[in-house]
Design a protein around this motif. Sequence first.
Motif, PDB file in Angstrom:
ATOM      1  N   PHE A 137      -1.554   1.988  -4.648  1.00  0.00           N
ATOM      2  CA  PHE A 137      -0.482   0.811  -4.395  1.00  0.00           C
ATOM      3  C   PHE A 137       0.540   0.069  -5.194  1.00  0.00           C
ATOM      4  N   ILE A 187       0.831  -1.052   0.033  1.00  0.00           N
ATOM      5  CA  ILE A 187       0.073  -0.195  -0.143  1.00  0.00           C
ATOM      6  C   ILE A 187       0.868   1.812  -0.252  1.00  0.00           C
ATOM      7  N   ILE A 241      -9.361   0.858   0.860  1.00  0.00           N
ATOM      8  CA  ILE A 241      -8.767   0.999   0.647  1.00  0.00           C
ATOM      9  C   ILE A 241      -9.673   2.046  -0.193  1.00  0.00           C
TER      10      ILE A 241
END
Lengths: 329, 329
Positions: A31, A20, A117
């Motif tokens: 990422f 990440i 995310i």
Amino acid sequence: MDEFALIDSIKQQTYKQPSIIKGVGDDAAIFRQSAQDIVTAVDTFVEDVHFTRSTMDPFHIGYRSLAANISDLAAMGADPAFYLVSIVIPQSWNENELNGLYQGMRDMGNAYNMDLIGGDTVSGKVLTLSITVIGYVPRDKARYRSMAKPGDIVFVTGTFGDSAAGLFMLNHPDEYTDEAYFYRKHRMPAIHADFVSELEFLPRLALNDISDGIANEANELAEASHVSLTIYEDKLPVSTHFHQFTEDQQFKWKLFGGEDFELMGTVPASGWEDVKQMAASTQTQVTDIGYVESSGNSDHGAFLIGRNQIKKRLEKKGYTHLKQVKKNE
Amino acid sequence: MDEFALIDSIKQQTYKQPSIIKGVGDDAAIFRQSAQDIVTAVDTFVEDVHFTRSTMDPFHIGYRSLAANISDLAAMGADPAFYLVSIVIPQSWNENELNGLYQGMRDMGNAYNMDLIGGDTVSGKVLTLSITVIGYVPRDKARYRSMAKPGDIVFVTGTFGDSAAGLFMLNHPDEYTDEAYFYRKHRMPAIHADFVSELEFLPRLALNDISDGIANEANELAEASHVSLTIYEDKLPVSTHFHQFTEDQQFKWKLFGGEDFELMGTVPASGWEDVKQMAASTQTQVTDIGYVESSGNSDHGAFLIGRNQIKKRLEKKGYTHLKQVKKNE
């Protein structure tokens, strides 16, 4: 609670994936992955189409929805890494219920060190959950449906029909044996991404996840691989107390029930011992249920050898979740 | 048309991105990217919340929805590469309309050589479109909201309030000047991913896309960067015929209207000439609208210097699309 407060409450404070670069909090997530291939899929779940709150708590809805997505990654041979959640929230869902939903996803995701995310939260009339998953697979080690070859052994993980049986039990309260087991199989299906990872060393493996019923997925595999795939009805693994249901129910649920999220694979006979060994090392049940043969360049498809030893074409009859798109009016 | 027929009709026959390994047709899509970082975001659009068919054709809905997502990638400095589309289809949408919707996405995606690599199609009561986009950014060249520093020039692309004006015109038919321009700005916003790519050589740049109104996004940028950001009302660029509306409408639309999908950025004064040059080379309008200064470690936020030369805090009043999540009941 407004959108910002909701996002704050579901935002991870730390990320587990070393790849990440930027998580939640900007216009997009970032990422980095130079060693492996990147695998991605999306699945959508609509209240009262794919689930109801009468048979599942918000926690289960979150848990099972992410599980269904991870199952797609596992069926590609990939390790889960990230997920993004887009949610349409109606007024009928309160803050506690939303927290439960996200907790369910978090619990499922944590089992695979996944990070949340990104996502979107919008208002609407029907709760709709759309989950995008991202995973990694070693280069050229993706397991396609199209990789089955004549001579392969057909195997499956787990047992079949339990999810459909669990849903039936929830909708038809009665005296049953081991209800808790069937409820759990319906609400919190086990996913076999760890088992799939262990098979990475095998040179060839075809995989498909069984979300829409084994009849449907066996045909998908056969068609994609241009082969004929035959399974024995009496080799299909079922759970100990599955026999409490009628013959008709058992037949329907184990072949067409869907949503067990087990895997179907085919492997050269030479690799079968390895599959069994890796299954044992990851506490995964695997069963040899049939074989692949040449379809003579036509008539690809799946066949079932019934209990009467008669071989019949296995029709696709699984869920397709989209039956009513109308022709132009 | 069933799910499989719909998927067949929207599936690309060939892929444009060289990094694609496996597109639509298995459990997930696969791509490979070792040189650049991977950027991903998701946005969801619900009929009668984010759009209505009374003001947009299905084509526009598809076009604008994907544009909104690409705008998020541009705001990170990323080049668009892939998209996945999850769609909930109600009975009120027929095949022609669905084809129009996908054609809109295809047209927008083709402008950036994007490939459609996955999705999900399910039935439900409300048309809901959830788009995941994936793009690439050179390593350590992502443009965060948090990168603004005191002394920076604040700039924006394009003009403001046109989308809100176009929507107003569509909802209030009357005699207007240049309706077609405003309609187009509402239905088919221009995205500046190409301009952003050209700025790659700049050592530092903060970027944010203006989907929820400049007031909202200016505050996001200021808060993320821990600075104070001031913009001049009379420097905010508007289109030639924007003045046909009342002062109140103009003020409201250009500051809080949202959905113009223009970019707001901050750049060191030394980089401003480069920004202007790259804007010219990509036919992008850029305007210097203000400045960044230290907020003394507190009171981060955005300020507006009005036409009366009085400086006031610029309140967030943009769309948040989620206002009614209730406290636990």
